[in-house]
Design an enzyme around this catalytic site. Sequence first.
Site, PDB file in Angstrom:
ATOM      1  N   SER A 160       1.690  -9.569  -0.956  1.00 41.86           N
ATOM      2  CA  SER A 160       1.382  -8.136  -0.850  1.00 41.86           C
ATOM      3  C   SER A 160       1.521  -7.564   0.553  1.00 41.86           C
ATOM      4  O   SER A 160       1.679  -6.358   0.713  1.00 41.86           O
ATOM      5  CB  SER A 160      -0.026  -7.872  -1.377  1.00 41.86           C
ATOM      6  N   LYS A 164       0.816  -1.212   0.000  1.00 48.75           N
ATOM      7  CA  LYS A 164       0.000   0.000   0.000  1.00 48.75           C
ATOM      8  C   LYS A 164       0.855   1.270   0.000  1.00 48.75           C
ATOM      9  O   LYS A 164       0.455   2.288  -0.559  1.00 48.75           O
ATOM     10  CB  LYS A 164      -0.941  -0.003   1.205  1.00 48.75           C
ATOM     11  N   GLU A 171      -9.973   5.949   2.817  1.00 50.88           N
ATOM     12  CA  GLU A 171     -10.810   4.842   3.252  1.00 50.88           C
ATOM     13  C   GLU A 171      -9.872   3.677   3.524  1.00 50.88           C
ATOM     14  O   GLU A 171      -8.805   3.586   2.932  1.00 50.88           O
ATOM     15  CB  GLU A 171     -11.808   4.479   2.151  1.00 50.88           C
TER      16      GLU A 171
END
Lengths: 271, 414
Positions: free
Chosen positions: B396, B107, B129
């Site tokens: 990830s 991220k 969000e």
Amino acid sequence: MSRIQARFEALKAEGRGALIPYLQAYDPDLETSLALLKAMPEAGADIIEVGVPFSDPSADGPTIQLAAQRGLKAGATLAGVLEMVQRFREHDQSTPIVLMGYLNPIHTYGADAFCRDAAQAGVDGVILVDLPTEEAQWLRPHAEAHGLDIIALVAPNTTHERLVHVLREASGFVYYVSITGITGTASASAEQLAAAVPKVKAVTSVPVAIGFGISTPEQARVASQIGDAAVVASTLIRTLAGTLVDGKATGQTVPAVTQQISALAAAVRGV
Amino acid sequence: MSASSTATPAQVTLPNSLRSGPDGRGWFGEFGGRFVAETLMPLILELEEAYRAAQADPSFQKELAFYYKDYVGRPSPLWFARRLTESLGGAKIYLKREELNHTGSHKLNNVMGQILVARRMGKTRIVAETGAGQHGVATATVCALFGLKCTVYMGATDVERQKPNVFRMNLLGAEVRPVTAGAGTLKDAMNEAMRDWVANVEDTYFLVGTVAGPHPYPEMVRDFQSVIGTETKAQILEAEGRLPDAIVAAIGGGSNAMGIFHPFLDDVDVKLIGAEAAGLGLDSGKTAASVSRGRPGVLHGNRTYLLQNADGQIDEAHSISAGLDYPGIGPEHSWLNDIGRVEYVGVTDQEALEAFQLCSRQEGILPALESAHALAHVIKIAPTMGKDQIIVMNLSGRGDKDIFTVAKHVGVEL
Ligand SMILES: Cc1ncc(COP(=O)(O)O)c(C=O)c1O
């Protein structure tokens, strides 16, 4: 001439603007909201906005979100809303009805099928919060073919260049969202409206309705004078919600809302 | 709905490169676009302009490269998972170690890029969000780094199941606002972040966490995440002297997958597979598999595959993994599905839990439950492939945030 156009011209002759109250279809159930819809013209509604419940109303504040949830719980569908309008039309052929909502239910229904069925049910226009001019071509040819107005939305932060772009194909009326924000929260002042609305009127000949944040009769009067119409939504839904017991309609539900509409109408009519 | 015709997949004339999308209006074939309220239109147009200017500015690229290296900790290693490979007995498995990035997931790649854009635009307040909380943590992190105000919207259900991340965001100085609307998951958080943005257009930047939303977000987030695939390509060429046979990534909104897929889109011999969360099973009605079980619709600013009912009301998604618990997917994925370039498969909660444990024991890596979905699919296909074949999986994120969820499912009280 469309019903919307006819109504604005008649009001112009009377020398006043329009009151446009809002209700969420099926809130809290079909029969109550249909009864309210039928009672609105008598109470002083000049045009009526019918909200189509959507699961993800991202431009609405908590009041309308909850109304949408009640409507969905009561079984609202787009087809059901059109049927409700049709039943209203059996009683009233002159009060314009504008549907307000989000694109996805219409996307699912299909652009042409929706415009055809909506026009047949007696709907006069649609306000789609998440269908900006850039994407409106998806709906516009079908709306035009069936005589449905796509009501353009503009906001305080819409630049002059964008106003020209967005309002080039405006029909019915223009919806001026008077605040940058969601429904039922802040209000614009009379001074802010007086500064902003003439800029909108300068680029279009269609009437301008002012909405978002109008809750008192005085605010409705001011908006209907600076613009051509005042849209009143969240405060009416708060009133409706206040009459519910365990989420269900009571004998007070319709009268409480129509009384409030009468008070708003009196202010708009200057009586 | 785009300017392009309503061609069926077979009739789509492919551009010379599959990497050239979106078009000038933000469309990938029939997916994407800009379905936002007029109040937001000026903002996304301004953002597009700012992003184009940044793209063309060598000093922006230099600045981003600096932060990637010294703050995010890039490049991330490409790890040959020897024990996993041996125990599955088929293709060689490589893990792209995005979990080693600062804050523990991919991220931060996106957030780092967007925060530099937001700074160029002079924005002073950031809203975001978050589902699993990884995007929220990454956003809170860069806001701390640059001294910006940060508000993160998180579904109340997710606040409950990702408590460590909520506390991390608080420690980083961000305000976490729980969202109780709907099921209290990612889609509700997205709605609420959009409401905040529309009410604070002057000073606020909406830092979207995945390759979804109105144009230019899907393109911009993909570009920032593509560092994953670009590195992977160089690393696998160095390790193996050739490209992999397959690349597998988990799909929430689709950013880690787009990031690793995009540089390989034109390498048609590389099979690309997205693992969607099938929840309790693809046909259980409790899934987050937007491509496998959804149909095109419009939500959160773009036209894409969505889980929805017959009337166009959006369904609640279900996944054990908060980061995959979203009823939509980025529009570029929808297009890649329809043209057949990427295959989308379903992985259940249970399969992900098993993969989580296998990876922990055999590689000494606790994977995020999101990434465990990709791994579960690798576990299915590796044994069916030859020992000379290669799979790269995008790891990830790290699984520390998920230990409470996993403990609950294996019946351990922490
Ligand atoms: C570790 C990890 N992987 C994957 C995802 C899913 O998002 P995306 O599909 O955008 O990569 C998330 C989302 O929170 C995540 O935290």
